[in-house]
Design a protein around this motif. Structure first.
Motif, PDB file in Angstrom:
ATOM      1  N   TRP A 124       0.839  -1.207   0.000  1.00 22.06           N
ATOM      2  CA  TRP A 124       0.000   0.000   0.000  1.00 22.06           C
ATOM      3  C   TRP A 124       0.870   1.251   0.000  1.00 22.06           C
ATOM      4  O   TRP A 124       0.615   2.203  -0.738  1.00 22.06           O
ATOM      5  CB  TRP A 124      -0.923  -0.036   1.201  1.00 22.06           C
ATOM      6  CG  TRP A 124      -1.984   1.023   1.249  1.00 22.06           C
ATOM      7  CD1 TRP A 124      -2.566   1.657   0.187  1.00 22.06           C
ATOM      8  CD2 TRP A 124      -2.628   1.545   2.424  1.00 22.06           C
ATOM      9  NE1 TRP A 124      -3.530   2.545   0.627  1.00 22.06           N
ATOM     10  CE2 TRP A 124      -3.578   2.488   1.993  1.00 22.06           C
ATOM     11  CE3 TRP A 124      -2.486   1.291   3.787  1.00 22.06           C
ATOM     12  CZ2 TRP A 124      -4.387   3.195   2.892  1.00 22.06           C
ATOM     13  CZ3 TRP A 124      -3.300   1.979   4.681  1.00 22.06           C
ATOM     14  CH2 TRP A 124      -4.233   2.923   4.230  1.00 22.06           C
ATOM     15  N   TRP A 125       1.901   1.253   0.836  1.00 24.49           N
ATOM     16  CA  TRP A 125       2.773   2.417   0.935  1.00 24.49           C
ATOM     17  C   TRP A 125       3.531   2.650  -0.364  1.00 24.49           C
ATOM     18  O   TRP A 125       3.628   3.771  -0.873  1.00 24.49           O
ATOM     19  CB  TRP A 125       3.732   2.244   2.104  1.00 24.49           C
ATOM     20  CG  TRP A 125       4.637   3.407   2.405  1.00 24.49           C
ATOM     21  CD1 TRP A 125       5.977   3.369   2.568  1.00 24.49           C
ATOM     22  CD2 TRP A 125       4.260   4.786   2.615  1.00 24.49           C
ATOM     23  NE1 TRP A 125       6.480   4.613   2.865  1.00 24.49           N
ATOM     24  CE2 TRP A 125       5.443   5.508   2.909  1.00 24.49           C
ATOM     25  CE3 TRP A 125       3.049   5.467   2.588  1.00 24.49           C
ATOM     26  CZ2 TRP A 125       5.445   6.878   3.145  1.00 24.49           C
ATOM     27  CZ3 TRP A 125       3.045   6.841   2.841  1.00 24.49           C
ATOM     28  CH2 TRP A 125       4.227   7.529   3.115  1.00 24.49           C
ATOM     29  N   VAL A 141      -2.340   7.406   4.660  1.00 28.18           N
ATOM     30  CA  VAL A 141      -1.697   6.099   4.527  1.00 28.18           C
ATOM     31  C   VAL A 141      -0.571   5.973   5.544  1.00 28.18           C
ATOM     32  O   VAL A 141      -0.456   4.966   6.256  1.00 28.18           O
ATOM     33  CB  VAL A 141      -1.164   5.896   3.103  1.00 28.18           C
ATOM     34  CG1 VAL A 141      -0.476   4.533   2.979  1.00 28.18           C
ATOM     35  CG2 VAL A 141      -2.286   6.017   2.080  1.00 28.18           C
ATOM     36  N   LEU A 142       0.264   7.012   5.637  1.00 28.60           N
ATOM     37  CA  LEU A 142       1.382   6.988   6.576  1.00 28.60           C
ATOM     38  C   LEU A 142       0.887   6.847   8.013  1.00 28.60           C
ATOM     39  O   LEU A 142       1.480   6.113   8.815  1.00 28.60           O
ATOM     40  CB  LEU A 142       2.226   8.258   6.428  1.00 28.60           C
ATOM     41  CG  LEU A 142       3.444   8.358   7.342  1.00 28.60           C
ATOM     42  CD1 LEU A 142       4.437   7.229   7.077  1.00 28.60           C
ATOM     43  CD2 LEU A 142       4.122   9.719   7.176  1.00 28.60           C
ATOM     44  N   TRP A 155       8.950   3.512   7.165  1.00 36.27           N
ATOM     45  CA  TRP A 155       8.129   4.117   6.125  1.00 36.27           C
ATOM     46  C   TRP A 155       8.750   5.416   5.627  1.00 36.27           C
ATOM     47  O   TRP A 155       8.722   5.700   4.423  1.00 36.27           O
ATOM     48  CB  TRP A 155       6.714   4.336   6.653  1.00 36.27           C
ATOM     49  CG  TRP A 155       6.219   3.136   7.401  1.00 36.27           C
ATOM     50  CD1 TRP A 155       5.997   3.028   8.744  1.00 36.27           C
ATOM     51  CD2 TRP A 155       5.938   1.840   6.844  1.00 36.27           C
ATOM     52  NE1 TRP A 155       5.599   1.764   9.061  1.00 36.27           N
ATOM     53  CE2 TRP A 155       5.553   1.013   7.922  1.00 36.27           C
ATOM     54  CE3 TRP A 155       5.986   1.314   5.562  1.00 36.27           C
ATOM     55  CZ2 TRP A 155       5.197  -0.330   7.736  1.00 36.27           C
ATOM     56  CZ3 TRP A 155       5.646  -0.023   5.372  1.00 36.27           C
ATOM     57  CH2 TRP A 155       5.251  -0.821   6.446  1.00 36.27           C
ATOM     58  N   LEU A 156       9.337   6.180   6.542  1.00 35.00           N
ATOM     59  CA  LEU A 156      10.031   7.388   6.131  1.00 35.00           C
ATOM     60  C   LEU A 156      11.292   7.042   5.341  1.00 35.00           C
ATOM     61  O   LEU A 156      11.652   7.735   4.383  1.00 35.00           O
ATOM     62  CB  LEU A 156      10.388   8.234   7.356  1.00 35.00           C
ATOM     63  CG  LEU A 156       9.207   8.798   8.151  1.00 35.00           C
ATOM     64  CD1 LEU A 156       9.717   9.618   9.338  1.00 35.00           C
ATOM     65  CD2 LEU A 156       8.295   9.638   7.271  1.00 35.00           C
ATOM     66  N   ALA A 174       2.064  16.740   1.699  1.00 36.75           N
ATOM     67  CA  ALA A 174       2.093  16.398   3.116  1.00 36.75           C
ATOM     68  C   ALA A 174       2.550  17.586   3.956  1.00 36.75           C
ATOM     69  O   ALA A 174       1.984  17.866   5.025  1.00 36.75           O
ATOM     70  CB  ALA A 174       3.010  15.201   3.348  1.00 36.75           C
ATOM     71  N   LEU A 175       3.553  18.288   3.475  1.00 37.53           N
ATOM     72  CA  LEU A 175       4.042  19.455   4.213  1.00 37.53           C
ATOM     73  C   LEU A 175       2.994  20.558   4.281  1.00 37.53           C
ATOM     74  O   LEU A 175       2.875  21.244   5.300  1.00 37.53           O
ATOM     75  CB  LEU A 175       5.335  19.970   3.580  1.00 37.53           C
ATOM     76  CG  LEU A 175       6.588  19.203   4.009  1.00 37.53           C
ATOM     77  CD1 LEU A 175       7.745  19.478   3.078  1.00 37.53           C
ATOM     78  CD2 LEU A 175       6.948  19.556   5.444  1.00 37.53           C
ATOM     79  N   ASP A 176       2.229  20.731   3.217  1.00 37.32           N
ATOM     80  CA  ASP A 176       1.137  21.701   3.268  1.00 37.32           C
ATOM     81  C   ASP A 176       0.183  21.362   4.413  1.00 37.32           C
ATOM     82  O   ASP A 176      -0.308  22.251   5.120  1.00 37.32           O
ATOM     83  CB  ASP A 176       0.356  21.700   1.949  1.00 37.32           C
ATOM     84  CG  ASP A 176       1.084  22.442   0.838  1.00 37.32           C
ATOM     85  OD1 ASP A 176       2.019  23.213   1.152  1.00 37.32           O
ATOM     86  OD2 ASP A 176       0.719  22.246  -0.333  1.00 37.32           O
ATOM     87  N   ASP A 177      -0.067  20.085   4.597  1.00 34.97           N
ATOM     88  CA  ASP A 177      -0.950  19.621   5.666  1.00 34.97           C
ATOM     89  C   ASP A 177      -0.284  19.785   7.033  1.00 34.97           C
ATOM     90  O   ASP A 177      -0.853  20.375   7.953  1.00 34.97           O
ATOM     91  CB  ASP A 177      -1.309  18.155   5.404  1.00 34.97           C
ATOM     92  CG  ASP A 177      -2.239  17.560   6.454  1.00 34.97           C
ATOM     93  OD1 ASP A 177      -2.844  18.329   7.227  1.00 34.97           O
ATOM     94  OD2 ASP A 177      -2.383  16.327   6.491  1.00 34.97           O
TER      95      ASP A 177
END
Length: 228
Positions: A124-125, A141-142, A155-156, A174-177
């Protein structure tokens, strides 16, 4: 919804196979008769593949005290829950699913069951990182895979190794979030905030190769890290 990648499809099929022996064992079920009818409870006590589709999100999200044997019920429903989750058909918070898996004590299930679920997380990742826009936001997902496994690190590391335009677009999103209203500072993953994600994410973001993060976003991360 898009069709799952071949790797994810294979992993989901392997999940079904790993859990198949469980479905032959007797299960009485039972639960809250105020929220669920006797017909619902009878269906949940029967073969998992015959449970009506509208009951799967209920099991995925419902509080543990609604069921006479939550852990056993969630374990039986896991292949169907995870298939819907990973293919964008389960409209339940990703962090909540991870928290429910922890409550069901999935890391003490049989080895084949654990390995099959971990195989789904891997597939999935990888699928998520290689598809933009994807079925799910990459942060969801993360959150699901890191909370359920108790670790962000693997995962990272895979994200850092995935040097593609698609993976970097996911990183920007992701960073925007994470940076919105300073969320990254105290960011925690999981419905019950089980995983303290902020500090590890900051360290990881600063370790990425030059150019992976845009100048404005990098400056925002540095301000959090160094307090200026």
């Amino acid at each position: 919804m898009t069709a799952p990648s071949p790797q994810l499809q294979n992993a989901l099929d392997a999940l079904d196979t790993a859990f198949a022996p469980l479905f032959g064992q007797p299960f009485t079920g039972g639960g809250c008769t105020y929220c669920y009818t006797e017909t619902d409870l009878e269906a949940l006590a029967g073969p998992p593949h015959r449970v009506p589709g509208d009951l799967i999100p209920a099991v995925a999200a419902e509080s543990t005290d609604h069921w006479d044997d939550f852990a056993a019920l969630y374990r039986r429903m896991t292949p169907r829950i995870i298939r819907l989750l990973t293919t964008g058909q389960l409209h339940v918070d990703h962090g909540l699913v991870a928290s429910r898996l922890l409550a069901a004590d999935w890391r003490n299930w049989t080895v084949p069951e654990q390995e099959a679920l971990e195989g789904v997380w891997q597939a999935w990742w990888r699928s998520a990182l290689h598809e933009h826009p994807g079925t799910d936001h990459v942060t969801g997902v993360l959150e699901a895979i890191s909370v359920s496994t108790g670790s962000l690190a693997p995962w990272l590391a895979l994200w850092a190794e995935t040097r593609t335009e698609t993976a970097d677009r996911h990183l920007s999103d992701a960073l925007d979030d994470w940076l919105f209203e300073g969320r990254l500072t105290d960011l925690r993953f999981g419905f019950y905030n089980e995983l303290d994600a902020g500090p590890e994410l900051v360290t990881w973001l600063l370790s990425l190769d030059e150019g992976r993060i845009g100048a404005a976003q990098l400056l925002a991360v540095e301000r959090i890290a160094y307090g200026y």
